[in-house]
Design a protein around this motif. Structure first.
Motif, short mmCIF file in Angstrom:
data_model
loop_
_atom_site.label_atom_id
_atom_site.label_comp_id
_atom_site.label_asym_id
_atom_site.label_seq_id
_atom_site.Cartn_x
_atom_site.Cartn_y
_atom_site.Cartn_z
N THR A 82 -29.41 -18.08 33.09
CA THR A 82 -28.52 -17.48 32.32
C THR A 82 -27.96 -18.46 31.00
N ALA A 83 -28.74 -19.64 30.83
CA ALA A 83 -28.17 -20.69 30.10
C ALA A 83 -29.36 -21.36 29.11
N TRP A 84 -30.54 -21.00 29.58
CA TRP A 84 -31.57 -21.71 28.92
C TRP A 84 -32.83 -21.40 29.53
N HIS A 85 -33.88 -21.34 28.55
CA HIS A 85 -35.25 -20.82 29.34
C HIS A 85 -36.25 -21.86 28.37
N ALA A 86 -37.25 -22.29 28.98
CA ALA A 86 -38.16 -23.23 28.59
C ALA A 86 -39.77 -22.74 29.31
N SER A 87 -40.81 -22.66 28.69
CA SER A 87 -41.89 -22.76 29.48
C SER A 87 -42.66 -23.81 29.67
N HIS A 88 -43.75 -24.11 30.50
CA HIS A 88 -44.31 -25.34 30.88
C HIS A 88 -45.07 -25.97 29.64
N SER A 89 -45.49 -25.06 28.73
CA SER A 89 -46.09 -25.67 27.40
C SER A 89 -45.17 -26.29 26.72
N GLN A 90 -43.79 -26.34 26.95
CA GLN A 90 -43.01 -27.04 26.12
C GLN A 90 -42.39 -28.23 27.16
N ILE A 91 -42.32 -27.90 28.24
CA ILE A 91 -41.72 -28.95 29.10
C ILE A 91 -42.77 -30.18 29.22
N TYR A 92 -44.01 -30.02 29.49
CA TYR A 92 -44.79 -31.11 29.75
C TYR A 92 -44.66 -32.23 28.86
N PRO A 93 -44.98 -31.72 27.30
CA PRO A 93 -44.97 -32.52 26.27
C PRO A 93 -43.75 -33.36 26.09
N GLU A 94 -42.45 -32.63 26.51
CA GLU A 94 -41.13 -33.09 26.26
C GLU A 94 -41.04 -34.33 27.46
N LEU A 95 -41.54 -33.92 28.81
CA LEU A 95 -41.46 -34.84 29.66
C LEU A 95 -42.37 -36.19 29.15
N SER A 96 -43.30 -36.12 28.60
CA SER A 96 -44.07 -37.27 27.96
C SER A 96 -43.06 -38.12 27.07
N LYS A 97 -42.44 -37.46 26.22
CA LYS A 97 -41.52 -37.73 25.30
C LYS A 97 -40.69 -38.71 25.97
N LEU A 98 -39.69 -37.90 26.96
CA LEU A 98 -38.72 -38.74 27.59
C LEU A 98 -39.19 -39.98 28.35
N GLU A 99 -40.17 -39.99 28.90
CA GLU A 99 -40.78 -41.03 29.58
C GLU A 99 -40.87 -42.28 28.65
N ALA A 100 -41.64 -41.99 27.17
CA ALA A 100 -41.69 -42.85 26.27
C ALA A 100 -40.50 -43.53 25.84
N ALA A 101 -39.36 -42.62 25.85
CA ALA A 101 -38.04 -42.96 25.54
C ALA A 101 -37.47 -43.81 26.52
N GLY A 102 -37.94 -43.83 27.45
CA GLY A 102 -37.45 -44.60 28.85
C GLY A 102 -36.03 -43.82 29.26
N LEU A 103 -36.21 -42.39 29.05
CA LEU A 103 -35.09 -41.74 29.66
C LEU A 103 -35.32 -41.14 30.89
N VAL A 104 -36.81 -40.91 31.35
CA VAL A 104 -37.23 -40.79 32.65
C VAL A 104 -38.14 -41.60 33.04
N GLU A 105 -38.63 -41.37 34.41
CA GLU A 105 -39.56 -42.24 35.05
C GLU A 105 -40.39 -41.44 35.87
N VAL A 106 -41.66 -41.74 36.37
CA VAL A 106 -42.33 -41.03 37.23
C VAL A 106 -41.96 -41.77 38.71
N VAL A 107 -41.36 -41.21 39.77
CA VAL A 107 -40.84 -41.77 40.89
C VAL A 107 -41.89 -41.59 42.06
N ALA A 108 -42.63 -40.47 41.87
CA ALA A 108 -43.61 -40.33 42.84
C ALA A 108 -44.82 -39.45 42.16
#
Lengths: 177, 177
Positions: B31-57
């Motif tokens: 009810t607040a936001w929608h995003a599809s996988h084709s938007q999510i994967y590239p954004e996760l990469s950018k977030l990782e590159a920016a050091g805001l998220v990391e792969v933990v497993a």
DNA sequence: GTTGACATGTAACAAGTTACATGATTGA
DNA sequence: TCAATCATGTAACTTGTTACATGTCAAC
């Protein structure tokens, strides 16, 4: 693409120039849709090329007043009645209400109070609008709906601010200050 | 860009793979936001590159589970507390409620009944969700808000369907059938 | 073995924003 | 005459969608 149908709907209510449409998007349609002039003018050209709108008057300053054609009216009705609504949401305000729960009590209270201020401000504007409208006007029902939703939001926010909330025993893992 | 903060918020609640995030966007955040996988994967990469998220497993099927870093948590809090919310709206459902007033009574009734069916369906889903949640859970407050807003919408739609409405003396200039 | 869910990505296109650019008219 | 508002447009960029593409694993 809903921009097209938002424009058709506004023109059905009242023939307008692109400039007037831009203002109407931020007034009567503010709680439902937003568009800026750089989107509106090209779309009006496309709608004219498609025969859904036409220029019905040219005024001072090169202004062009557009109105729906018969096929524009048909298309608007077809879209409203026959096309399945897109229910997907993208609402930053709602996202913030959702994520606000992750904040520690102090931050959350500050954020929700800011939201409450905004709702109260918007409510005043709706009330001012309501007092100007004739009660029979179709648009009055929308204003009424807006006021009812604002009342629910305001009550909910007030509850969130009053209670320390379930995050009272904050564990330090959240995005605390 | 709110997609970024929606992802950060979801990961703060629960570390997830991109695939899981895509599902959670359509469940808890529907009810607040929608995003599809084709938007999510590239954004996760950018977030990782920016050091805001990391792969933990890393699990089966090349899956990567992401979680927030400290600076990811800081950024999420900063955005929620310090950045001015974008209140502009683009909501097709609200647009349709607004434009529905232009239809003749028969069409309007059909359209609003369809909307009412949708609201009732969504309400049932929220109730099912509510019965599963512990009452202390922060997410429970959101579900409660959703139910309250749905109740207001359902009541308003029922009123619109019951009354022939101010358009009863339809003048033939609207998008009638 | 094959279907379905899990899982990740890219490419082409459409929609929306911000910045750039220009000119006309009104009122002080 | 100068500022504000009216009025229209384009360009570069960001965001979001749809379609394409590939591969893993579990259950039947």
């Amino acid at each position: 693409m809903s921009l097209r149908h938002a424009i058709l709907g506004l023109l059905e209510r009242q023939p307008s120039t692109g400039y007037e449409l831009a203002r109407r998007f931020d007034l009567s349609l503010a709680t439902a849709w937003h568009a800026s002039h750089s989107q509106i003018y090209p779309e009006l050209s496309k709608l004219e090329a498609a025969g859904l709108v036409e220029v019905v008057a040219r005024g001072a300053r090169q202004s062009k007043t557009y109105a729906l054609t018969e096929s524009g009216r048909d298309e608007l009705r077809r879209w409203l009645v026959e096309e399945t609504p897109d229910r997907s949401q993208r609402n930053e305000g709602a996202l913030r209400l959702f994520l606000g729960q992750l904040l520690d009590p102090g931050d959350r209270q500050a954020v929700f109070e800011r939201d409450l201020d905004y709702i109260e401000e918007q409510t005043e504007q709706l009330r001012a609008l309501q007092s100007v409208l004739e009660p029979g006007e179709p648009f009055a029902a929308q204003v009424d709906l807006g006021l009812r939703i604002n009342a629910v939001l305001a009550a909910w926010l007030a509850e969130q601010v009053e209670q320390p909330g379930p995050d009272g025993e904050h564990d330090g893992r959240g995005p605390a200050r």
